[in-house]
Design a protein around this motif. Structure first.
Motif, mmCIF file in Angstrom:
data_model
loop_
_atom_site.group_PDB
_atom_site.id
_atom_site.type_symbol
_atom_site.label_atom_id
_atom_site.label_comp_id
_atom_site.label_asym_id
_atom_site.label_seq_id
_atom_site.Cartn_x
_atom_site.Cartn_y
_atom_site.Cartn_z
ATOM 1 N N GLY A 1 6.612 -2.293 9.274
ATOM 2 C CA GLY A 1 5.397 -2.895 8.729
ATOM 3 C C GLY A 1 5.303 -2.853 7.223
ATOM 4 N N TYR B 1 1.421 8.388 10.538
ATOM 5 C CA TYR B 1 1.384 8.453 9.077
ATOM 6 C C TYR B 1 0.237 9.366 8.642
ATOM 7 C CZ TYR B 1 0.635 7.135 4.204
ATOM 8 O OH TYR B 1 0.458 7.168 2.839
ATOM 9 N N ASN C 1 -3.141 1.271 11.702
ATOM 10 C CA ASN C 1 -2.580 1.519 13.024
ATOM 11 C C ASN C 1 -1.726 2.790 13.025
ATOM 12 O OD1 ASN C 1 -2.027 0.728 15.783
ATOM 13 N ND2 ASN C 1 0.033 0.273 15.088
ATOM 14 N N LEU D 1 -6.956 8.003 0.265
ATOM 15 C CA LEU D 1 -7.179 7.070 1.362
ATOM 16 C C LEU D 1 -8.090 7.693 2.420
ATOM 17 C CD1 LEU D 1 -6.656 4.377 2.684
ATOM 18 C CD2 LEU D 1 -4.479 5.236 3.544
ATOM 19 N N LEU E 1 0.195 -6.922 0.837
ATOM 20 C CA LEU E 1 -1.003 -6.970 1.660
ATOM 21 C C LEU E 1 -1.519 -8.374 1.962
ATOM 22 C CD1 LEU E 1 -2.981 -4.022 0.073
ATOM 23 C CD2 LEU E 1 -1.554 -4.009 2.091
ATOM 24 N N GLY F 1 -8.262 -1.926 1.310
ATOM 25 C CA GLY F 1 -7.173 -2.424 0.465
ATOM 26 C C GLY F 1 -5.799 -1.949 0.904
ATOM 27 N N VAL F 2 -5.649 -1.736 2.217
ATOM 28 C CA VAL F 2 -4.335 -1.361 2.769
ATOM 29 C C VAL F 2 -3.983 -2.371 3.862
ATOM 30 C CG1 VAL F 2 -4.610 1.090 2.264
ATOM 31 C CG2 VAL F 2 -5.330 0.219 4.488
ATOM 32 N N SER F 3 -2.779 -2.220 4.422
ATOM 33 C CA SER F 3 -2.345 -3.151 5.464
ATOM 34 C C SER F 3 -2.863 -2.692 6.834
ATOM 35 C CB SER F 3 -0.815 -3.230 5.492
ATOM 36 O OG SER F 3 -0.265 -1.971 5.830
ATOM 37 N N ARG F 4 -2.926 -3.646 7.756
ATOM 38 C CA ARG F 4 -3.380 -3.309 9.110
ATOM 39 C C ARG F 4 -2.401 -2.316 9.760
ATOM 40 N NH1 ARG F 4 -2.372 -3.675 14.035
ATOM 41 N NH2 ARG F 4 -0.362 -4.643 13.566
ATOM 42 N N GLN F 5 -1.134 -2.479 9.452
ATOM 43 C CA GLN F 5 -0.116 -1.579 10.014
ATOM 44 C C GLN F 5 -0.350 -0.131 9.574
ATOM 45 O OE1 GLN F 5 0.496 -4.443 8.490
ATOM 46 N NE2 GLN F 5 2.128 -5.610 9.490
ATOM 47 N N THR F 6 -0.870 0.055 8.379
ATOM 48 C CA THR F 6 -1.139 1.418 7.895
ATOM 49 C C THR F 6 -2.284 2.044 8.677
ATOM 50 O OG1 THR F 6 -0.292 0.948 5.678
ATOM 51 C CG2 THR F 6 -1.861 2.746 5.862
ATOM 52 N N LYS G 1 -2.404 6.178 15.213
ATOM 53 C CA LYS G 1 -1.374 6.612 16.168
ATOM 54 C C LYS G 1 -0.801 7.972 15.791
ATOM 55 C CE LYS G 1 1.711 3.541 17.496
ATOM 56 N NZ LYS G 1 2.658 2.400 17.375
ATOM 57 N N PRO H 1 -2.197 10.031 5.754
ATOM 58 C CA PRO H 1 -2.645 9.351 4.535
ATOM 59 C C PRO H 1 -2.901 10.333 3.395
ATOM 60 C CG PRO H 1 -4.420 9.480 6.131
ATOM 61 C CD PRO H 1 -3.206 10.006 6.820
ATOM 62 N N THR H 2 -2.898 9.814 2.168
ATOM 63 C CA THR H 2 -3.235 10.633 1.008
ATOM 64 C C THR H 2 -4.725 10.950 1.045
ATOM 65 O OG1 THR H 2 -3.685 8.657 -0.320
ATOM 66 C CG2 THR H 2 -1.439 9.566 -0.412
ATOM 67 N N ASP I 1 0.840 -1.202 0.000
ATOM 68 C CA ASP I 1 0.000 0.000 0.000
ATOM 69 C C ASP I 1 0.875 1.252 0.000
ATOM 70 O OD1 ASP I 1 -0.948 -0.432 3.503
ATOM 71 O OD2 ASP I 1 0.730 0.671 2.653
ATOM 72 N N GLU I 2 0.237 2.426 -0.002
ATOM 73 C CA GLU I 2 0.962 3.691 -0.176
ATOM 74 C C GLU I 2 1.993 3.917 0.924
ATOM 75 O OE1 GLU I 2 -2.686 6.151 -0.082
ATOM 76 O OE2 GLU I 2 -1.996 6.864 1.867
ATOM 77 N N ARG I 3 1.637 3.621 2.154
ATOM 78 C CA ARG I 3 2.577 3.842 3.255
ATOM 79 C C ARG I 3 3.753 2.882 3.150
ATOM 80 N NH1 ARG I 3 4.094 1.549 7.804
ATOM 81 N NH2 ARG I 3 2.761 -0.193 7.246
ATOM 82 N N GLN I 4 3.472 1.633 2.790
ATOM 83 C CA GLN I 4 4.537 0.643 2.666
ATOM 84 C C GLN I 4 5.519 1.032 1.563
ATOM 85 O OE1 GLN I 4 1.950 -2.819 2.204
ATOM 86 N NE2 GLN I 4 2.619 -3.582 4.183
#
Lengths: 169, 67
Positions: free
Chosen positions: A102, B40, B33, B46, A107, B26-31, B37, B42-43, A37-40
């Motif tokens: 992470g 991060y 989180n 998102l 994904l 459609g993103v990761s759980r870490q994102t 917190k 987001p765009t 994803d974008e952050r990754q």
């Protein structure tokens, strides 16, 4: 090796590459597309920069060190081994940064797959290293399987630690 | 960037876990989180997706009260 043999070898290698590329393309079309994803992707970009900069510094240091050693008439390890060590360090640095932030997996992957795969590779390289132990003749090249085994064991351990940390969140 | 309590609360009220919200977006759980917190930013794409899933507006979830 004669010219004909060389041409045959190169042709064979090119044919193998073409077949492998076609097979990978076919498999990718059949398997659901996995993406970060974008952050990754941002994390991976920072990881690439970190690995590149540290690697650059490392290569500068070993080059200067070898020059000084050569001028002093002292022996030093083979350059290919030092270069491999640098690439290995960059690989571990990149993966460490991605895993801890992470971004170690796309994904749809699970961390347990990464741990299992890392351990399989680690086991393979450890067996390869110890299988050659009787034939070792102090060649630095023989250390490469051991370094790969250690690297994959480290990554498996890191994945495991990160999984435990994320379960607490 | 401070923690996004509004988003965490909205997610809890919807009965969604971080993983469930991540799967819908459609993103990761870490994102997810990291967004909650405040680690991060987001765009906008998102952000809009999160608002749609949680049924709230951008102002409700992402307005920075400290500004």
């Amino acid at each position: 090796m004669s010219v004909i043999h060389s041409v045959g070898l190169v042709t064979g290698l090119l044919a193998l590459i073409v077949v492998l590329c076609a097979a990978v393309t076919w498999v990718e079309k059949k398997v659901p597309h996995k993406e970060f994803d974008e952050r990754q992707k941002i994390v991976q970009g920072k990881a690439y920069a970190l690995a590149f900069n540290v690697g650059l510094l490392y290569f500068m240091v070993i080059t200067i060190w070898q020059m000084l050693q050569a001028e002093a008439g002292k022996a030093f390890p083979e350059m290919y081994l030092l270069l491999f060590l640098g690439l290995w360090m960059q690989m571990l640095l990149f993966n460490t940064y991605c895993i801890l932030n992470g971004a170690g997996l796309p994904l749809s992957e699970k961390s347990s797959w990464a741990i299992g795969t890392s351990l399989i590779f680690a086991g393979y390289y450890f067996l390869k290293y110890f299988g050659f132990r009787d034939e070792l003749n102090r060649s630095g090249f023989q250390l490469i399987p051991l370094m790969m085994g250690v690297g994959f064991s480290y990554l498996a351990l890191l994945y495991g630690i990160q999984m435990l940390r994320e379960r607490k969140e | 960037m401070g923690k996004n309590y509004a988003m965490k609360q909205a997610r809890a009220e919807k009965g969604l876990s971080q993983q469930e919200l991540a799967d819908r977006l459609g993103v990761s759980r870490q994102t997810i989180n990291a967004i909650e917190k405040g680690d991060y930013n987001p765009t906008i794409k998102l952000c809009i997706g999160i608002c749609r899933v949680l049924g709230l507006t951008l102002n409700d979830l992402f307005w920075d009260e400290t500004e």
